[in-house]
Design a protein around this motif. Structure first.
Motif, PDB file in Angstrom:
ATOM      1  N   ARG A 122      35.610 -56.547 -86.423  1.00 50.74           N
ATOM      2  CA  ARG A 122      36.760 -56.560 -87.318  1.00 50.74           C
ATOM      3  C   ARG A 122      38.045 -56.979 -86.590  1.00 50.74           C
ATOM      4  NH1 ARG A 122      36.981 -53.568 -92.611  1.00 50.74           N
ATOM      5  NH2 ARG A 122      34.826 -53.261 -93.163  1.00 50.74           N
ATOM      6  N   ARG A 182      37.735 -56.339-102.648  1.00 49.39           N
ATOM      7  CA  ARG A 182      39.044 -56.033-102.086  1.00 49.39           C
ATOM      8  C   ARG A 182      39.417 -57.243-101.258  1.00 49.39           C
ATOM      9  NH1 ARG A 182      40.479 -50.819-101.617  1.00 49.39           N
ATOM     10  NH2 ARG A 182      42.507 -51.793-101.533  1.00 49.39           N
ATOM     11  N   PRO A 229      39.208 -49.589 -93.914  1.00 49.91           N
ATOM     12  CA  PRO A 229      39.210 -48.289 -94.580  1.00 49.91           C
ATOM     13  C   PRO A 229      39.922 -47.255 -93.714  1.00 49.91           C
ATOM     14  CG  PRO A 229      37.027 -48.829 -93.766  1.00 49.91           C
ATOM     15  CD  PRO A 229      37.862 -50.050 -93.585  1.00 49.91           C
ATOM     16  N   TYR A 230      40.372 -46.223 -94.405  1.00 52.10           N
ATOM     17  CA  TYR A 230      41.180 -45.180 -93.783  1.00 52.10           C
ATOM     18  C   TYR A 230      40.610 -44.697 -92.453  1.00 52.10           C
ATOM     19  CZ  TYR A 230      44.107 -40.972 -93.903  1.00 52.10           C
ATOM     20  OH  TYR A 230      45.013 -40.003 -93.626  1.00 52.10           O
ATOM     21  N   GLY A 231      39.360 -44.380 -92.445  1.00 52.81           N
ATOM     22  CA  GLY A 231      38.748 -43.806 -91.247  1.00 52.81           C
ATOM     23  C   GLY A 231      38.827 -44.755 -90.063  1.00 52.81           C
ATOM     24  N   ALA A 286      33.453 -54.977-101.828  1.00 52.19           N
ATOM     25  CA  ALA A 286      33.426 -53.568-101.426  1.00 52.19           C
ATOM     26  C   ALA A 286      32.440 -52.740-102.240  1.00 52.19           C
ATOM     27  CB  ALA A 286      34.819 -52.977-101.519  1.00 52.19           C
ATOM     28  N   GLU A 303      43.906 -41.758-102.228  1.00 55.71           N
ATOM     29  CA  GLU A 303      43.882 -41.714-100.783  1.00 55.71           C
ATOM     30  C   GLU A 303      45.326 -41.767-100.274  1.00 55.71           C
ATOM     31  OE1 GLU A 303      40.629 -43.793 -97.974  1.00 55.71           O
ATOM     32  OE2 GLU A 303      41.909 -45.163 -99.065  1.00 55.71           O
ATOM     33  N   ASN A 312      32.805 -44.358 -93.282  1.00 52.74           N
ATOM     34  CA  ASN A 312      34.039 -45.133 -93.427  1.00 52.74           C
ATOM     35  C   ASN A 312      33.717 -46.533 -93.898  1.00 52.74           C
ATOM     36  OD1 ASN A 312      35.288 -43.622 -90.446  1.00 52.74           O
ATOM     37  ND2 ASN A 312      35.763 -43.112 -92.547  1.00 52.74           N
ATOM     38  N   GLY A 313      34.445 -46.956 -94.882  1.00 53.46           N
ATOM     39  CA  GLY A 313      34.276 -48.319 -95.341  1.00 53.46           C
ATOM     40  C   GLY A 313      33.132 -48.496 -96.311  1.00 53.46           C
ATOM     41  N   ALA A 314      32.550 -47.385 -96.764  1.00 53.08           N
ATOM     42  CA  ALA A 314      31.420 -47.493 -97.687  1.00 53.08           C
ATOM     43  C   ALA A 314      31.875 -48.009 -99.043  1.00 53.08           C
ATOM     44  CB  ALA A 314      30.764 -46.128 -97.844  1.00 53.08           C
ATOM     45  N   GLY A 315      33.132 -47.790 -99.359  1.00 52.30           N
ATOM     46  CA  GLY A 315      33.636 -48.210-100.662  1.00 52.30           C
ATOM     47  C   GLY A 315      33.957 -47.034-101.565  1.00 52.30           C
ATOM     48  N   LYS A 316      34.061 -45.862-100.987  1.00 54.26           N
ATOM     49  CA  LYS A 316      34.315 -44.667-101.798  1.00 54.26           C
ATOM     50  C   LYS A 316      35.664 -44.751-102.487  1.00 54.26           C
ATOM     51  CE  LYS A 316      34.046 -42.004 -98.158  1.00 54.26           C
ATOM     52  NZ  LYS A 316      33.856 -43.030 -97.124  1.00 54.26           N
ATOM     53  N   SER A 317      36.681 -45.052-101.700  1.00 58.42           N
ATOM     54  CA  SER A 317      38.016 -45.129-102.301  1.00 58.42           C
ATOM     55  C   SER A 317      38.081 -46.267-103.306  1.00 58.42           C
ATOM     56  CB  SER A 317      39.071 -45.344-101.218  1.00 58.42           C
ATOM     57  OG  SER A 317      39.055 -44.267-100.324  1.00 58.42           O
ATOM     58  N   THR A 318      37.398 -47.335-103.007  1.00 55.26           N
ATOM     59  CA  THR A 318      37.368 -48.455-103.935  1.00 55.26           C
ATOM     60  C   THR A 318      36.718 -48.051-105.252  1.00 55.26           C
ATOM     61  OG1 THR A 318      37.188 -49.914-102.029  1.00 55.26           O
ATOM     62  CG2 THR A 318      36.708 -50.865-104.180  1.00 55.26           C
ATOM     63  N   GLN A 361      34.842 -36.170 -96.986  1.00 60.15           N
ATOM     64  CA  GLN A 361      34.215 -36.303 -95.675  1.00 60.15           C
ATOM     65  C   GLN A 361      33.757 -34.944 -95.193  1.00 60.15           C
ATOM     66  OE1 GLN A 361      33.385 -38.954 -94.560  1.00 60.15           O
ATOM     67  NE2 GLN A 361      34.910 -40.565 -94.704  1.00 60.15           N
ATOM     68  N   ILE A 382      43.609 -53.790 -94.037  1.00 65.35           N
ATOM     69  CA  ILE A 382      42.523 -53.772 -95.008  1.00 65.35           C
ATOM     70  C   ILE A 382      41.355 -52.908 -94.538  1.00 65.35           C
ATOM     71  CG2 ILE A 382      43.163 -56.121 -95.710  1.00 65.35           C
ATOM     72  CD1 ILE A 382      40.440 -57.028 -94.668  1.00 65.35           C
TER      73      ILE A 382
HETATM   74  N1  LIG Z   1      43.485 -54.042 -99.271  1.00 67.27           N
HETATM   75  C1  LIG Z   1      42.258 -54.432 -98.879  1.00 67.27           C
HETATM   76  N2  LIG Z   1      41.985 -55.747 -98.706  1.00 67.27           N
HETATM   77  C2  LIG Z   1      40.777 -56.151 -98.323  1.00 67.27           C
HETATM   78  N3  LIG Z   1      39.760 -55.332 -98.056  1.00 67.27           N
HETATM   79  C3  LIG Z   1      39.961 -54.010 -98.193  1.00 67.27           C
HETATM   80  C4  LIG Z   1      41.209 -53.501 -98.606  1.00 67.27           C
HETATM   81  N4  LIG Z   1      41.115 -52.167 -98.655  1.00 67.27           N
HETATM   82  C5  LIG Z   1      39.865 -51.844 -98.302  1.00 67.27           C
HETATM   83  N5  LIG Z   1      39.148 -52.969 -98.020  1.00 67.27           N
HETATM   84  C6  LIG Z   1      37.769 -53.040 -97.577  1.00 67.27           C
HETATM   85  O1  LIG Z   1      36.932 -52.535 -98.589  1.00 67.27           O
HETATM   86  C7  LIG Z   1      35.851 -51.840 -98.030  1.00 67.27           C
HETATM   87  C8  LIG Z   1      35.752 -50.474 -98.674  1.00 67.27           C
HETATM   88  O2  LIG Z   1      36.908 -49.711 -98.362  1.00 67.27           O
HETATM   89  P1  LIG Z   1      37.170 -48.257 -98.922  1.00 67.27           P
HETATM   90  O3  LIG Z   1      38.577 -47.928 -98.606  1.00 67.27           O
HETATM   91  O4  LIG Z   1      36.727 -48.173-100.329  1.00 67.27           O
HETATM   92  O5  LIG Z   1      36.210 -47.371 -98.023  1.00 67.27           O
HETATM   93  P2  LIG Z   1      36.035 -45.812 -97.972  1.00 67.27           P
HETATM   94  O6  LIG Z   1      34.637 -45.569 -98.239  1.00 67.27           O
HETATM   95  O7  LIG Z   1      37.029 -45.169 -98.838  1.00 67.27           O
HETATM   96  O8  LIG Z   1      36.346 -45.489 -96.439  1.00 67.27           O
HETATM   97  P3  LIG Z   1      37.110 -44.245 -95.791  1.00 67.27           P
HETATM   98  O9  LIG Z   1      36.116 -43.144 -95.731  1.00 67.27           O
HETATM   99  O10 LIG Z   1      37.451 -44.686 -94.422  1.00 67.27           O
HETATM  100  O11 LIG Z   1      38.272 -43.945 -96.619  1.00 67.27           O
HETATM  101  C9  LIG Z   1      36.100 -51.766 -96.540  1.00 67.27           C
HETATM  102  O12 LIG Z   1      35.266 -52.707 -95.904  1.00 67.27           O
HETATM  103  C10 LIG Z   1      37.522 -52.176 -96.376  1.00 67.27           C
HETATM  104  O13 LIG Z   1      37.716 -52.909 -95.196  1.00 67.27           O
END
Ligand SMILES: Nc1ncnc2c1ncn2[C@@H]1O[C@H](COP(=O)(O)OP(=O)(O)OP(=O)(O)O)[C@@H](O)[C@H]1O
Ligand SMILES: Nc1ncnc2c1ncn2[C@@H]1O[C@H](COP(=O)(O)OP(=O)(O)OP(=O)(O)O)[C@@H](O)[C@H]1O
Ligand SMILES: [Mg+2]
Ligand SMILES: [Mg+2]
Lengths: 291, 258, 345, 250, 373
Positions: free
Chosen positions: B148, D11, B157-159, D16, D83, D36-42, D195, B155
């Protein structure tokens, strides 16, 4: 300098300050609702003034002309919001500011085409000889200007204390969160532009009897009003009124007591010194941000 | 464990904000080579403590000494130079910069090229770019973020943004690394990896002070725990003792001790 | 496609673009007459100012509505001193030194301000400088300015014709572009971008944020001063209205329309704005014979709005993204994890 | 209550969500977990109307709401705690809470004070800070405020993105207890990303594991708890972790 | 002349049956109230001349550019005029700053230039290629000073705009006033966009002058006049030729009654004695212009009228060659009766006017009235 002269300067500052205040309030209304600094704000005043003046010169009654001028500005504000601001919602704020400059140029060009370059005049709201107070004279139009900006001052203090006023402030603090609690920022943006354009237009019609109406009057008024708005804190509407008066009075007293040649320079220096002492604006509260 | 020798000393530290007492008369030491934790209920003043340690806010009272030298009057960047870097609870990542550039900024103190060198592209500029880039990529590899590296950090994710922040703070090769809730937003498996990694960092000679609410991780990782409550020092000691301390249980852990 | 190392992917070298632009610009005098040259000279001068501005705005994250004032200091210093017999090149350096000094003096208190306060403060600064140009009549010639500024010389070579100044100005402009590009792709540039996004984080990593902001301000002011001096030697005439608030805003428009997060945005923005507003003068009357000058202003405004609505990041980053998207579609259809690299062209 | 079918969301360029389907029954607590990054927040953002799906549908209380704006959804009874808290930084705690009830302010003005009092009782820390600007609160206090603000909307479906983030253990326990109470007392349905899987699975009825935009495992809590993958990766019950953080993302 | 470029010589590209004339004017921007009548006048005269068969068998072609009152844009326009349009002469430079800015380029290109701005420095010292049509500040100010002296006034207050127009007046006033035994007791200025000049006038009032001179153009000058009346200032108010514009009367209403100022005779053309040489020319111009454009003719348009007539006459005599036109204008313009005055150019004088070019005018009941001396 005699007391009467000082009073005269005070009146002069009040006149010009209330004009700045009226336009500054427009800046603040848009800014505090949408976060956008609309640099075309001064043009609403120009359009209001030109519409009113040309209608009046063609025989319309004064109050009809004033209303029509205000309405024309509102219409313009609405069109601007729909055609330009709404599509620009997602873009960088700095670019939006430049877009508003573009709109400013367009409005100025259009005004030039419609009304030409020659100044138009509008009759004063009250056609009476100036008042004489303590050896100084006070124009009736000044009384109008001060009164109307006073009304705005009170109305805005009231509005921003209401629940809806808080929602408006919330919308600009965090767009996403505002939507999540059910605030409709896009509707607010629409109203904000309508209202601030209306205020600008009305300000224009009030100014026109004093200064005449020209297609390029908006630019300088806009810049000065911008300064007034910033001094007041930009999202604090009542403070913008005070900011406008402060700028006007500073200008009048520096021109009258120190130097008319360096008036703007001295005014700015004083304002800047104030800002350096209070970097978050004269009336600004410290923002609640931390790490 | 190394010979105990204080790296950081805090004495009588106090801070208030417009009537809110955030910290009052705090004093403790952090031993060189230790991993120490700061715990305490929400609003206890933990983050404020970090802000004081890194010069983001200035104390009303008290002293902070790093290796015996007073740092509480220094501006933030000078404190970083003195050897303390940190992460932020509310993630202060450089969103529009790429991930690798974020970490490269962490190399600021370890490179030297200035305005003239950079403007006229004197040899130092490229050398520093290369050096910072390679070190940053190494760190990203370790954090499994290399793929990455060229994405805008915003972009992620938070973690993962948390990981970038840690990598960035580490890139500066600090003496003392402050982590504000590094495990927030990580799940247990991820936290465990991070904990193991913190141990590794410690073995390279970096002392760690961290804030965390994940008690399992704190108990496993920390050599020493400082407990704050309502701005005051509640207790300090080894994990086992803290876990049993009734004051800590009442104020912070609650009945259900893990 | 050239395969590049990963670092070069982040910071692509600047010489290919500089050389290409340089070659194109070098042959222009052989193909076009002096009018085209004069437009390009205007573009070159504005580019120098706008490049500095874009460093200050796009990278350091600040804002300035007063750069025309610095442009003016350069122009007036050169004019005043050259008229008194000081060597032209020396006046350029003196102008930059004075501008740097002024910028340094005001930067301390001014740059503590943020956002709109900074915008207002710099607007005020520019206006104060402009008022000094208007009012200090004995030195500046007052509102009607100074004329008859002697040209620059090197030995017996005199920079008196447009084409000579054209080359001089563009060599300078490309040098400045090259320098600023080096700067943003360096330790210093990273620190600037960082502090623009989070001062707290940047300072926690050892970046002296206040000093870096000041330096960016001073440097961009000095670039404006350089352009101002060249302007004075080109027109051999300076008057205060060239350096008013509107001029500052015009520079801002150029920088932002071109794209402040790319060094090439500035010259492209300068070119587009200058050429557009010139072209409007020929195109609009040609299309609508009855139209007066007002139409070209209007059309210019409309175009400005449209450009920024469709390319909100500015022309250069906007087009670069477009190209990348297309290339992306071609090479890797469907989903893919990696986005575009952050380095700019 | 809520049905999501074959949801795809981009995203930027990142795909995502790649066909996610879940459904929630009224009064249920449903957990979404994943790395992380699974797409939960999405996923949560797409349901709440913040992001537009490229494909797929969302039903809420029997009506299709795909692509409906969040300001509309909150009127229908769906509230999201996003979030990163997203409080109104410059407004006081009190104003933040009051604005949470924006959509029912006109009709139910009287009940606001009481609701606010309930929330301040749940979060005593906030009561001490009620006049303070939200932006100057500590991280955990802001988190409480974000949850409290969503509760002020009196939603039927409460969607929470990592509500335990930054909260002290005692507070987490109390908060989750409160969720169970609210489900009992007013039939609140809860969709929750966590988490802190232990805490989440402690109160949830069912849940899914999301990975790289897919639903990896779906089932009741007892099924999830014993699922080998969940155990190893998320509950952390394995002996020696490798020495690098980050998780299986990317 | 250009860097190895093709460099067609000026005039060379034009077909020989037309003579091209470039106009570089401030049609928009702050100086538009000057630039617009200038543009309209030029177009009107060119159309008229072409309708009556052109000059010496050639048609005139007018190419107009607007500089938006911006000196840098003006220079760009001029280069375009010279480079692409290959004109035989250039008329323009609406404001003094712009005219001064254009001069270096003109001198290099060697094309005759007819400046429409007043600043003395435009034609003094004489530059071979530069001619100036308007009366200089020296004529205007001398006229004012002579009038004041005749009224036995020795102490005056001064208010001028902080632009090149006001500055030019002020400089001239300071240089010439002592000669007439007149003393400035207060000097103030205003920014042309100002909305209120009461502070300045208050200061002037406190200096107790016997008369006040306001040197500026509308709308600033109008606002100052209204403020003057509002303050109840009872001394004579003198203006410059900058207000010679109908706008001033509409904007000031009764406030301008009694104002005295020197200006081009155009304003009072029909009041001139029949013996005045300019009367017929002025009346015809005024008539034609007002019929065609529907707004009052003013002195600025008059300057443009003079310029284009002089050029046309030269082109009729010697054709389109810039050098020949210049030489012809310099040597053969004798007692040319224009709107501004009666011109006689010679190598030592490229303005060629005397103070008879100005009339002293008084505003009486909202009308321009010729003041008989
Ligand atoms: N603004 C954005 N632009 C492009 N890609 C994004 C954006 N925000 C998130 N993503 C991507 O979308 C994917 C899913 O992100 P998401 O935030 O839904 O993950 P998450 O499961 O909530 O992770 P975490 O546990 O870290 O919060 C990730 O690969 C992330 O890089
Ligand atoms: N700038 C400020 N203005 C006012 N109050 C503040 C400010 N900064 C912190 N506080 C208050 O000080 C107290 C301590 O805050 P701090 O962020 O240090 O808590 P914390 O221990 O980190 O809590 P958490 O675990 O929730 O992150 C809080 O109650 C907060 O409201
Ligand atoms: Mg904290
Ligand atoms: Mg998330």
């Amino acid at each position: 300098m005699s007391g009467a002269s000082l009073l005269q300067l005070f009146f002069s500052g009040l006149t010009i300050g209330s004009i700045y205040a009226l336009i500054a309030v427009g800046f603040v209304v848009t800014f505090s609702v949408t976060g956008i600094l609309n640099l075309a704000q001064g043009e609403f005043a120009a359009v209001g003034a030109l519409t009113a003046a040309s209608l009046h010169m063609h025989g319309a009654a004064l109050w009809v002309s004033v209303l029509a001028g205000t309405a024309a500005a509102v219409l313009l504000g609405i069109v601007m919001e729909r055609a330009v601001i709404r599509p620009a919602r997602r873009i960088d704020l700095l670019s939006v500011v430049i877009i508003t400059i573009g709109v400013d140029i367009v409005i100025r060009g259009a005004a030039l085409m419609i009304w030409g370059a020659d100044p138009l005049t509008l009759a004063p709201f009250t056609d009476r000889p100036p008042l004489h107070l303590g050896g100084a004279t006070l124009d009736w139009q000044t009384v109008w200007t001060v009164a109307i900006s006073g009304v705005f001052f009170v109305a805005l203090i009231w509005f921003f204390r209401t629940y809806q006023g808080k929602a408006v402030r919330a919308a600009v603090m965090n767009h996403t969160a505002a939507r999540l609690v059910g605030i409709r920022p896009s509707r607010l943006s629409f109203y904000a532009f309508a209202v601030s354009a209306g205020l600008g237009g009305l300000a224009g019609t009030i100014v026109a009897p004093i200064t005449g109406a020209t297609y390029d009057m908006g630019l300088m008024l806009g810049l000065k009003a911008f300064v007034a708005a910033v001094i007041g804190g930009l999202n604090n509407a009542p403070a913008a009124v005070l900011g406008g008066l402060l700028v006007g009075l500073l200008e009048a007293f520096t021109a009258g007591l120190i130097s008319s040649d360096y008036r703007d320079a001295i005014t700015f220096i004083v304002l800047l010194l104030m800002l350096f002492v209070r970097p978050s604006g004269l009336f600004g509260r410290t923002a609640g941000k931390r790490v | 464990m190394r010979m105990a020798e204080p790296l950081l000393e805090i004495r009588n530290l106090s801070k208030r904000f417009e009537g809110v007492v955030a910290l009052e008369d705090i004093g403790f030491t952090v031993q060189k080579g230790h991993i120490s934790a700061v715990i305490g209920p929400n609003g206890a003043g933990k983050t404020t403590l970090f802000n004081l340690l890194t010069g983001m806010v200035k104390p009303d009272q008290g002293k902070i000494l790093l290796e015996g030298r007073r740092i509480d009057r220094l501006p933030a960047h000078a404190i970083a130079r003195a050897g303390i870097t940190r992460t932020f609870q509310n993630i202060e990542i450089f969103q529009n910069m790429t991930v690798v550039e974020n970490v490269m900024v962490g190399r600021h103190l370890r490179t030297t090229s200035g305005w003239l060198t950079s403007f006229f592209s004197l040899p130092g500029r490229l050398r520093d770019n290369r050096q910072a880039f390679h070190r940053a990529m190494e760190l990203l590899e370790t954090f499994e973020l290399a793929d990455r590296a060229f994405q805008p950090a915003g972009i992620l994710p938070y973690g993962l943004q948390r990981m970038v922040e840690i990598a960035r703070a580490l890139a500066a090769e600090p003496k003392l690394l402050l982590l504000d809730e590094p495990m927030a937003g990580l799940n247990a498996g991820e936290s465990r990896k991070l904990a193991a990694f913190m141990q590794e960092i410690r073995h390279t000679g970096v002392t760690i002070l961290f804030i965390e609410h994940d008690m399992e991780m704190v108990m496993e990782t920390a050599d020493d725990i400082v407990v704050l409550d309502q701005g005051k020092m509640l207790a300090q000691g080894p994990p086992a003792a803290m876990q049993r301390d009734p004051r800590v249980i009442a104020a912070y852990l609650g009945e259900e001790v893990i | 496609m050239i395969r590049r190392g990963p670092l070069a992917q982040l910071y692509p070298p600047s010489w290919p673009a500089i050389v290409t632009v340089g070659i194109v610009l070098a042959v222009i005098p052989f193909a076009f007459g002096p009018y085209v040259l004069s437009v390009l000279i205007a573009v070159g001068l504005s580019s120098i100012v706008a490049v500095g501005l874009s460093l200050f705005i796009g990278y350091a994250g600040q804002i300035s509505l007063g750069h025309a004032g610095f442009y003016g200091i350069g122009a007036y210093t050169s004019a005043i001193l050259a008229l008194r017999g000081v060597d032209g090149w020396a006046t350029i350096l003196i102008g930059m030194a004075i501008t740097g000094g002024v910028a340094w003096l005001v930067s301390r208190p001014t740059l503590r301000l943020e956002g709109h306060y900074l915008a207002m403060a710099t607007l005020g600064l520019g206006m104060i400088l402009n008022i000094i140009m208007i009012q200090w009549t004995s030195v500046t010639g007052g509102p009607s300015g100074l004329t008859g500024i002697p040209p620059l010389t090197v030995g017996s070579f005199v920079f008196d014709a447009d084409w000579k100044l054209y080359y001089l100005i563009w060599v300078m402009a490309l040098l400045v572009i090259w320098g600023f590009r080096n700067l943003v792709h360096s330790r210093v540039g990273r620190a600037l971008k960082a502090l623009a996004e989070s001062e707290a984080a940047a300072s926690s990593l050892g970046v002296p944020t206040a000093r870096f902001k000041e330096m960016a301000f001073i440097l961009s002011a000095m670039a404006a001063s350089l352009a101002g001096s060249l302007y004075a030697f080109y027109l051999s005439f300076v008057s205060p209205s060239t350096f008013d608030a509107i001029a500052s805003i015009e520079f801002l428009i150029m920088a932002i329309a071109g794209g402040v997060r790319s060094v090439w945005g500035a010259p492209v923005g300068a070119a587009v704005v200058t050429i557009l507003s010139q072209a409007m003068k020929s195109v609009v009357p040609a299309l609508f014979p009855s139209a007066g000058g007002e139409y070209s202003i209007l059309v210019f405004g409309v175009l400005l709005v449209v450009i920024l609505l469709f390319l909100p990041q500015g022309i250069v980053p906007g087009l670069a993204r477009g190209v990348l998207t297309i290339r992306h579609r071609w090479t890797r259809p469907g989903d893919s994890g990696s986005a575009a690299p952050g380095g700019e062209g | 209550m809520l049905r999501v079918e074959n949801l795809h969301t981009f995203r930027g360029r990142i795909h995502a969500l790649k066909g996610v389907g879940i459904h929630l029954n009224p009064g249920e607590i449903f957990a979404v977990v994943g790395p992380n990054g699974a797409g939960k927040s999405t996923l949560l953002g797409t349901i709440a109307g913040l992001y537009r799906p490229s494909q797929g549908r969302v039903w809420f209380e029997g009506a299709e709401v795909t692509g409906t704006a969040p300001e509309e959804l909150v009127r229908r009874g769906l509230a999201l705690v996003p979030e990163r808290r997203q409080v109104f930084q410059g407004l006081s705690v009190r104003d933040n809470l009051l604005l949470g009830a924006y959509h029912r302010y006109r009709k139910q003005r009287e009940s606001l004070e009481k609701d606010m009092d309930d929330i301040l009782t749940l979060f005593p820390r906030l009561r001490q800070r009620v006049g303070q600007a939200a932006g100057s609160l500590s991280g955990g206090e802001q988190q409480m405020l974000a949850v409290g603000r969503a509760l002020m909307a009196r939603p039927k479906l409460l969607i929470l993105d990592e509500p335990s983030l930054g909260l002290a253990p005692k507070m987490i326990a109390e908060l989750f207890e409160a969720f169970v109470d609210m489900r009992k007392s007013r039939g609140l349905t809860i969709l929750l990303v966590e988490q802190n899987i232990r805490a989440a699975l402690g109160i949830a009825d069912r849940g899914v594991v999301l990975e790289r935009g897919w639903v990896k495992v779906e089932g009741s809590v007892s099924e999830l708890k014993t699922h080998p993958q969940v155990e190893v990766a998320y509950l952390g019950r394995y002996a020696e972790a490798s020495a690098s953080p980050g998780g299986p993302a990317g | 002349n250009s860097g190895g470029g093709q460099g067609t010589s000026p005039g060379g590209g034009a077909p020989s049956d037309t003579v091209k004339i470039g106009a570089e004017l401030s049609v928009t921007g702050p100086a538009s109230s000057l630039g617009r009548p200038e543009r309209d006048t030029l177009q009107m005269v060119v159309d008229e001349i072409n309708a009556s068969g052109g000059v010496g068998g050639k048609k005139l072609q007018l190419i107009t550019y607007d500089d938006e009152s911006n000196p840098t844009k003006a220079v760009l326009n001029l280069k375009k005029i010279l480079d692409q349009d290959h004109v035989s002469a250039v008329i323009g430079g609406t404001t003094s700053a712009i005219s001064l800015g254009l001069i270096p380029t003109i001198e290099q290109a060697k094309v005759p230039f007819f400046s429409l701005a007043a600043d003395q420095r435009i034609a003094t010292p004489v530059k071979p290629w530069v001619f100036k049509l308007p009366q200089g500040d020296n004529l205007v100010v001398e006229r004012i000073l002579a009038y004041l002296k005749s009224q036995n006034i020795t102490k005056v207050g001064w208010l001028s705009s902080s632009d090149d127009f006001g500055q030019g007046g002020k400089n001239t006033f300071e240089a010439l006033a002592p000669k007439y035994g007149i003393q400035g007791v207060a000097f103030e200025s205003y920014v042309p966009t100002d909305k209120d000049m009461i502070p300045q006038l208050t200061r002037i009032k406190n200096a107790s002058p016997q008369a006040v001179i306001i040197y500026g153009i509308p709308p600033g000058a109008s606002i100052a006049t209204k403020n003057f009346a509002q303050l109840g200032f009872k001394v004579p108010l003198i203006h410059s030729h900058g207000i010679a514009n109908q706008d001033f009367l509409t904007q000031t209403g009764s406030a301008s009654n009694g104002v005295v100022f020197p200006a081009s005779k155009l304003l009072v053309a029909n009041q001139l004695p029949d013996t005045d040489k300019q009367k017929t020319v002025l009346l015809k111009y005024k008539d034609d212009f007002e019929k065609k454009f529907g707004y009052p003719a003013n002195a600025f348009g008059g300057h443009a009228w003079d310029a284009i007539q002089i050029v046309a006459k030269a082109a009729g005599a010697v054709g389109g060659d810039p050098q020949k036109i210049r030489d012809y204008v310099e040597n053969n313009t004798k007692d040319f009766v224009g709107c501004t005055g009666v011109f006689t150019f010679n190598p030592a004088d490229h303005n060629g006017l005397t103070k008879e070019a100005l009339a002293l005018i008084k505003v009486v009941d909202g009308k321009w009235t010729l003041l008989q001396e």
